[in-house]
Scaffold this motif. Structure first.
Motif, PDB file in Angstrom:
ATOM      1  N   CYS A   1     -62.905 -52.595   2.934  1.00 18.85           N
ATOM      2  CA  CYS A   1     -62.687 -53.401   4.137  1.00 18.85           C
ATOM      3  C   CYS A   1     -61.815 -54.613   3.827  1.00 18.85           C
ATOM      4  CB  CYS A   1     -64.028 -53.850   4.716  1.00 18.85           C
ATOM      5  SG  CYS A   1     -65.050 -52.497   5.360  1.00 18.85           S
TER       6      CYS A   1
ATOM      7  N   VAL B   1     -58.011 -55.430   5.317  1.00 18.19           N
ATOM      8  CA  VAL B   1     -57.642 -56.670   5.991  1.00 18.19           C
ATOM      9  C   VAL B   1     -56.438 -57.310   5.307  1.00 18.19           C
ATOM     10  CG1 VAL B   1     -58.406 -59.014   6.541  1.00 18.19           C
ATOM     11  CG2 VAL B   1     -59.951 -57.087   6.903  1.00 18.19           C
TER      12      VAL B   1
ATOM     13  N   PHE C   1     -52.826 -58.080   6.890  1.00 16.23           N
ATOM     14  CA  PHE C   1     -52.331 -59.462   6.865  1.00 16.23           C
ATOM     15  C   PHE C   1     -50.965 -59.543   6.199  1.00 16.23           C
ATOM     16  CE2 PHE C   1     -51.962 -63.474   4.480  1.00 16.23           C
ATOM     17  CZ  PHE C   1     -51.931 -64.359   5.545  1.00 16.23           C
TER      18      PHE C   1
ATOM     19  N   ALA D   1     -55.399 -60.003  11.759  1.00 14.31           N
ATOM     20  CA  ALA D   1     -55.541 -58.898  10.807  1.00 14.31           C
ATOM     21  C   ALA D   1     -56.972 -58.374  10.789  1.00 14.31           C
ATOM     22  CB  ALA D   1     -55.117 -59.352   9.409  1.00 14.31           C
ATOM     23  N   ILE D   2     -57.935 -59.277  10.843  1.00 16.14           N
ATOM     24  CA  ILE D   2     -59.338 -58.848  10.879  1.00 16.14           C
ATOM     25  C   ILE D   2     -59.617 -58.054  12.151  1.00 16.14           C
ATOM     26  CG2 ILE D   2     -61.727 -59.654  10.994  1.00 16.14           C
ATOM     27  CD1 ILE D   2     -60.932 -62.017   9.271  1.00 16.14           C
ATOM     28  N   CYS D   3     -59.108 -58.549  13.287  1.00 15.89           N
ATOM     29  CA  CYS D   3     -59.331 -57.851  14.555  1.00 15.89           C
ATOM     30  C   CYS D   3     -58.699 -56.464  14.547  1.00 15.89           C
ATOM     31  CB  CYS D   3     -58.778 -58.687  15.707  1.00 15.89           C
ATOM     32  SG  CYS D   3     -59.672 -60.220  16.012  1.00 15.89           S
TER      33      CYS D   3
ATOM     34  N   ALA E   1     -58.184 -54.648  11.975  1.00 14.54           N
ATOM     35  CA  ALA E   1     -58.869 -53.805  10.993  1.00 14.54           C
ATOM     36  C   ALA E   1     -60.297 -53.460  11.399  1.00 14.54           C
ATOM     37  CB  ALA E   1     -58.879 -54.503   9.631  1.00 14.54           C
TER      38      ALA E   1
ATOM     39  N   ILE F   1     -63.116 -51.072   9.629  1.00 16.97           N
ATOM     40  CA  ILE F   1     -64.341 -51.689   9.125  1.00 16.97           C
ATOM     41  C   ILE F   1     -65.573 -51.002   9.714  1.00 16.97           C
ATOM     42  CG2 ILE F   1     -65.687 -53.823   9.100  1.00 16.97           C
ATOM     43  CD1 ILE F   1     -63.045 -55.352   9.027  1.00 16.97           C
TER      44      ILE F   1
END
Length: 250
Positions: A24, A28, A32, A80-82, A84, A88
């Motif tokens: 995960c 990310v 990013f 980037a988190i959103c 991914a 995840i």
């Protein structure tokens, strides 16, 4: 000679959890790295709802020396988190799926997929509906002689709070389905508590949004409507029974 941990042991589960967490994190970082070059463009896109309603001759400012550099990259990392999140959630699903019964898998798989879409829908609702309304309202009520010059870091913190609040509130139907399916509450009991739910929605809107009535209302009303949607969908989900399934996945 080093032996491989038994996948069914506690150590084996911890090793698998570590590996999936690393995947995960790597996902990310890859997203990013791909977006870092466009950090300034991403921030400009985020600032568009405010810039569109600012009075002529005004603009956003940076009160911190490093803010023009760190604010766009902070936003890019969160984006980037959103992006991914599907991967995840897939890793989370792969980790917990072996412990679920077949009936639970059939229920959880669509809920994981729909929860992702609802989270994105909450962010989109905030950006396309809420931001234009509240920013137009804020700029229109500024006292005479006051020049509007929003700091880019303060603006970023403000919109991220709203994104999180609306993304989380759009998960209400999923929460209701899980509560009813698990037997924690019945559909009839939730329907009887509708007046308290509506009041609670406005209280949560007050706690999760900035201290203004407009944004609180724009969050509370969708929360109430999502509650009604979850209540309606719950009629298609049977509560969980205590009988074990005939077969369990290894």
């Amino acid at each position: 000679m080093k032996t491989k941990p038994d996948p069914d042991s506690l150590l084996g589960h911890l090793v698998e959890l570590r590996n999936r967490l690393l995947r995960c994190v790597i996902a990310v970082l890859i997203v990013f790295a791909a977006l870092a070059y466009f950090a300034r463009d991403i921030y400009a896109l985020l600032a568009e709802p405010l810039l569109a309603v600012l009075p002529e001759g005004t603009s956003m400012i940076a009160t911190d020396v490093a803010a023009p550099f760190f604010a766009p990259f902070k936003l890019t990392f969160i984006v980037a988190i959103c992006l991914a999140i599907p991967y995840i959630l897939w890793q989370v699903w792969q980790f917990i799926a072996p412990a679920l019964y077949s009936r639970e898998k059939k229920l959880m798989a669509p809920l994981v997929f729909s929860s992702t879409l609802l989270f994105y829908a909450g962010i989109a609702f905030a950006y396309f509906v809420v931001f234009p309304l509240i920013f137009a309202f804020f700029t229109s009520v500024a006292p005479a002689g006051v020049t509007i010059a929003t700091d880019i870091s303060s603006y970023l913190d403000f919109v991220l709070k709203l994104f999180f609040a609306f993304g989380l509130s759009f998960e209400i139907p999923i929460a209701i389905l899980l509560l009813i399916w698990s037997g924690s509450v019945t559909r009839q009991a939730l329907a009887e508590k509708r007046p308290y739910i509506i009041v609670g929605a406005f209280v949560l809107g007050m706690l999760l949004t900035p201290p203004d009535v407009l944004s609180q209302t724009l969050l509370a009303i969708p929360m109430w409507l999502l509650f009604e949607a979850g209540l309606w969908l719950s009629r298609f989900y049977q509560p969980k029974t205590d009988e074990p399934s005939q077969e369990q996945e290894p």
